[in-house]
Design an enzyme around this catalytic site. Structure first.
Site, PDB file in Angstrom:
ATOM      1  N   LYS A  22       0.855  -1.208   0.000  1.00 41.92           N
ATOM      2  CA  LYS A  22       0.000   0.000   0.000  1.00 41.92           C
ATOM      3  C   LYS A  22       0.882   1.246   0.000  1.00 41.92           C
ATOM      4  CE  LYS A  22      -1.810   1.782   4.081  1.00 41.92           C
ATOM      5  NZ  LYS A  22      -1.614   3.201   4.312  1.00 41.92           N
ATOM      6  N   ASN A  23       1.922   1.250   0.864  1.00 42.19           N
ATOM      7  CA  ASN A  23       2.708   2.482   1.052  1.00 42.19           C
ATOM      8  C   ASN A  23       3.763   2.706  -0.014  1.00 42.19           C
ATOM      9  OD1 ASN A  23       1.071   2.947   3.178  1.00 42.19           O
ATOM     10  ND2 ASN A  23       2.578   2.436   4.761  1.00 42.19           N
ATOM     11  N   CYS A 116      -5.591  12.563  12.306  1.00 41.56           N
ATOM     12  CA  CYS A 116      -6.416  11.359  12.325  1.00 41.56           C
ATOM     13  C   CYS A 116      -6.190  10.729  13.688  1.00 41.56           C
ATOM     14  CB  CYS A 116      -6.005  10.411  11.194  1.00 41.56           C
ATOM     15  SG  CYS A 116      -4.352   9.804  11.371  1.00 41.56           S
ATOM     16  N   ARG A 121      -0.472  14.855  12.531  1.00 35.30           N
ATOM     17  CA  ARG A 121       0.052  14.637  11.177  1.00 35.30           C
ATOM     18  C   ARG A 121       0.035  15.926  10.332  1.00 35.30           C
ATOM     19  NH1 ARG A 121      -1.961   8.938   9.028  1.00 35.30           N
ATOM     20  NH2 ARG A 121       0.054   8.989   7.977  1.00 35.30           N
ATOM     21  N   ASP A 307       4.240   1.082  12.048  1.00 37.20           N
ATOM     22  CA  ASP A 307       3.035   0.450  11.470  1.00 37.20           C
ATOM     23  C   ASP A 307       2.845  -0.978  11.944  1.00 37.20           C
ATOM     24  OD1 ASP A 307       3.194   2.077   8.200  1.00 37.20           O
ATOM     25  OD2 ASP A 307       2.608   2.770  10.193  1.00 37.20           O
ATOM     26  N   ARG A 399      -8.863  -0.262   4.592  1.00 33.10           N
ATOM     27  CA  ARG A 399      -8.084   0.782   3.928  1.00 33.10           C
ATOM     28  C   ARG A 399      -6.730   0.222   3.530  1.00 33.10           C
ATOM     29  NH1 ARG A 399      -6.888   5.848   7.203  1.00 33.10           N
ATOM     30  NH2 ARG A 399      -5.554   6.022   5.381  1.00 33.10           N
TER      31      ARG A 399
HETATM   32  C1  EPZ Z   1       3.855   7.224   6.031  1.00 34.84           C
HETATM   33  O1  EPZ Z   1       3.020   8.245   6.521  1.00 34.84           O
HETATM   34  C2  EPZ Z   1       2.989   5.972   5.972  1.00 34.84           C
HETATM   35  N1  EPZ Z   1       1.878   6.185   5.059  1.00 34.84           N
HETATM   36  C3  EPZ Z   1       2.452   5.659   7.366  1.00 34.84           C
HETATM   37  O2  EPZ Z   1       1.709   4.436   7.273  1.00 34.84           O
HETATM   38  C4  EPZ Z   1       3.639   5.435   8.292  1.00 34.84           C
HETATM   39  O3  EPZ Z   1       3.164   5.211   9.604  1.00 34.84           O
HETATM   40  C5  EPZ Z   1       4.554   6.676   8.288  1.00 34.84           C
HETATM   41  O4  EPZ Z   1       4.945   6.976   6.923  1.00 34.84           O
HETATM   42  C6  EPZ Z   1       5.807   6.467   9.128  1.00 34.84           C
HETATM   43  O5  EPZ Z   1       6.495   5.356   8.660  1.00 34.84           O
HETATM   44  C7  EPZ Z   1       2.092   6.037   3.726  1.00 34.84           C
HETATM   45  O6  EPZ Z   1       3.204   5.795   3.286  1.00 34.84           O
HETATM   46  C8  EPZ Z   1       0.894   6.188   2.842  1.00 34.84           C
HETATM   47  P1  EPZ Z   1       5.683  10.681   8.182  1.00 34.84           P
HETATM   48  P2  EPZ Z   1       3.559   9.785   6.535  1.00 34.84           P
HETATM   49  O7  EPZ Z   1       5.621  11.937   7.380  1.00 34.84           O
HETATM   50  O8  EPZ Z   1       4.423  10.030   5.366  1.00 34.84           O
HETATM   51  C9  EPZ Z   1       5.382  14.006  11.553  1.00 34.84           C
HETATM   52  C10 EPZ Z   1      -0.091   2.994   7.637  1.00 34.84           C
HETATM   53  O9  EPZ Z   1      -0.502   2.486   8.691  1.00 34.84           O
HETATM   54  N2  EPZ Z   1       5.332  14.973  10.451  1.00 34.84           N
HETATM   55  O10 EPZ Z   1       6.921   9.838   8.114  1.00 34.84           O
HETATM   56  O11 EPZ Z   1       2.387  10.658   6.757  1.00 34.84           O
HETATM   57  C11 EPZ Z   1       4.120  13.161  11.594  1.00 34.84           C
HETATM   58  O12 EPZ Z   1       3.101  13.846  12.303  1.00 34.84           O
HETATM   59  C12 EPZ Z   1       0.315   4.451   7.602  1.00 34.84           C
HETATM   60  O13 EPZ Z   1       0.072   2.375   6.554  1.00 34.84           O
HETATM   61  C13 EPZ Z   1       5.341  16.329  10.741  1.00 34.84           C
HETATM   62  O14 EPZ Z   1       5.371  16.725  11.898  1.00 34.84           O
HETATM   63  O15 EPZ Z   1       4.448   9.751   7.856  1.00 34.84           O
HETATM   64  C14 EPZ Z   1       4.575  11.916  12.311  1.00 34.84           C
HETATM   65  O16 EPZ Z   1       4.542  12.146  13.704  1.00 34.84           O
HETATM   66  C15 EPZ Z   1       0.015   5.156   8.927  1.00 34.84           C
HETATM   67  N3  EPZ Z   1       5.296  17.223   9.715  1.00 34.84           N
HETATM   68  C16 EPZ Z   1       6.026  11.769  11.854  1.00 34.84           C
HETATM   69  O17 EPZ Z   1       6.417  13.039  11.331  1.00 34.84           O
HETATM   70  C17 EPZ Z   1       5.261  16.821   8.398  1.00 34.84           C
HETATM   71  O18 EPZ Z   1       5.250  17.692   7.505  1.00 34.84           O
HETATM   72  C18 EPZ Z   1       6.197  10.714  10.763  1.00 34.84           C
HETATM   73  O19 EPZ Z   1       5.351  11.063   9.704  1.00 34.84           O
HETATM   74  C19 EPZ Z   1       5.258  15.439   8.125  1.00 34.84           C
HETATM   75  C20 EPZ Z   1       5.297  14.533   9.163  1.00 34.84           C
END
Ligand code: EPZ
Length: 418
Positions: A22-23, A116, A121, A307, A399
């Site tokens: 998915k990711n 969410c 996020r 995850d 999802r």
């Molecule tokens: C990706 O989400 C994945 N989703 C998530 O999987 C996964 O948990 C996450 O990466 C971490 O590995 C997809 O790839 C579609 P991040 P993403 O930006 O990119 C903070 C699942 O269960 N942050 O690495 O949104 C954020 O709040 C999903 O399949 C900021 O503060 O994750 C979080 O605390 C859930 N500002 C941390 O960084 C930003 O601009 C990691 O988020 C961006 C992120």
């Protein structure tokens, strides 16, 4: 509302093909619009998040259809630069569309995806990335308009304060067509980033270092269509392995990639499972009750994946001894603990720590999923529990899991979708 009705206590055993990630599929589908040609993306999982990405691509004028066991995206004619608001707010990964839109059309209109269940996020890092390339950002209420400068996007030196997966993916998608060179430092190293780079390189992009924390990109004039097979889903596969582990069963995950799952597999072997790596997959076996883990901390790849954290919490609920999990990526990702405690688990949450006192067995109960991986954790607990459970809210689970009930039934589970 649809539910999974599960009779626990059945051993999960057998072998199964890993499904597409998915990711990896979501950012690659978004990136396909950079080419303006046809791209065939194979092994896209049949899940609602992929359907939402299909809808976004259609809503900006792209065409997408099933073909040859994959999704054929034709983005030769794009008409809109706006990601539909309802989609932005229902699927956070719609923010992956912003980079490709700014690169291809010079403009992206996105909405704050909204927090969410697992955390706020924000998208501040994504916005800073676009500004680094020279884009102008302005807010109109909840809408954010990102516009490329008149002379077009220029390559940039980017330093991410945190290895955000999505911000790294947006930076890569914005750099590949920007004029000049880009260096992304502090990049996320997840396998899904490497797969996105493999896809873009097959379209003609010049990218080095994807999968490491320093990614170098030389902008090119245009990208051409391609055919790409998405990597295996390490999280869906890991979830099935845990289902086997908590029921003293065994699972051979055909197509599982050890390098993508190493820290998770290390944790499984520390819990007493035997892990065997073959050239065509990975086998996990659990003869006895799992042992507890003194401390398990989630971290960016190659650390233990956030995850897999809720599913591991469910597995440790029946382990022998007390475990501690530290969640370092999301601020609110222990949502499943309350439902697990209803089934007889002993989980206490202290800030970013969960203390899990293993019990001999859980009791089947009616529980409710409220997020994707927390829902998967409830399914794992129900499989291990004595008696019958009904897991509600499975739209969250679907999802990210395609046909989870069928896949578990094929491995011996007594589960049906009602
Ligand atoms: C990706 O989400 C994945 N989703 C998530 O999987 C996964 O948990 C996450 O990466 C971490 O590995 C997809 O790839 C579609 P991040 P993403 O930006 O990119 C903070 C699942 O269960 N942050 O690495 O949104 C954020 O709040 C999903 O399949 C900021 O503060 O994750 C979080 O605390 C859930 N500002 C941390 O960084 C930003 O601009 C990691 O988020 C961006 C992120």
């Amino acid at each position: 509302m649809e539910q999974y009705k599960i009779k626990g206590g059945r051993r999960i055993e057998g072998s199964i093909d890993a499904c597409g990630s998915k990711n990896a599929a979501l950012p690659i589908l978004a990136a396909s619009i950079l080419t303006g040609e046809e791209c065939l993306i194979e092994r896209c999982p049949a899940i609602s998040d992929v359907n939402k990405m299909k809808y976004i691509i259609e809503s900006i004028g792209g065409r997408i259809k099933e073909e040859d066991g994959g999704l054929l995206v034709d983005s030769s004619f794009l008409g809109s630069t706006e990601v539909p608001r309802d989609l932005m707010q229902s699927m956070r990964s719609s923010v992956f569309m912003a980079g490709p839109l700014i690169s291809r059309l010079g403009r992206a209109e996105i909405y704050r995806p909204g927090g969410c269940r697992i955390g706020m996020r924000p998208i501040d890092m994504h916005i800073s990335v676009f500004e680094a390339f020279g884009a102008k950002i302005r807010s109109e209420d909840e809408k954010i308009v990102c516009e490329a400068p008149p002379g077009g996007l220029k390559g940039a030196e980017i330093k991410l304060p945190f290895p955000s997966v999505g911000a790294t993916e947006n930076a890569v998608c914005t750099a590949v067509l920007a004029e000049g060179s880009t260096v992304i430092r502090g990049a996320a190293c997840e396998p899904e980033i490497e797969d996105l780079a493999t896809f873009l390189k097959s379209c003609g992009a010049e990218i080095e270092g994807a999968g490491s924390s320093v990614i170098k990109i030389k902008g090119v004039k245009r990208l051409s269509g391609t055919r790409h097979k998405v990597i295996s889903d390490r999280i869906e596969g890991g979830t099935l392995m845990l289902a086997a582990a908590v029921t003293r069963g065994s699972l051979f995950l055909r197509g599982g990639v050890f390098a993508h799952m190493e820290s998770f597999l290390m944790a499984l072997s520390l819990c007493g499972c035997s892990v065997t790596v073959y050239n065509d997959g990975i086998e996990v076996k659990a003869q006895n009750r799992l042992s507890s883990l003194e401390k398990l901390a989630t971290a960016p790849h190659p650390g233990f994946p956030t995850d897999m954290q809720p599913q591991m919490m469910a597995a440790l609920a029946t382990a022998d001894g007390e475990s501690r999990i530290e969640e370092n990526i999301f601020e609110n990702r222990f949502g499943a603990a309350k439902e697990l405690n209803k089934m007889g688990a002993h989980i206490e949450i202290y800030g970013k720590n969960a203390i899990i006192k293993g019990v001999r067995c859980l009791e089947g109960k009616d529980t409710e999923a409220s997020d994707l991986r927390g829902g998967a954790a409830l399914v794992i607990a129900a499989l291990a529990a004595e008696g019958e459970s009904n897991v509600g809210g499975i739209k969250h689970i679907e999802r990210g899991y395609s046909g989870l009930d069928e896949r578990l039934r094929s491995l011996g589970a007594d589960i049906e979708r009602t």
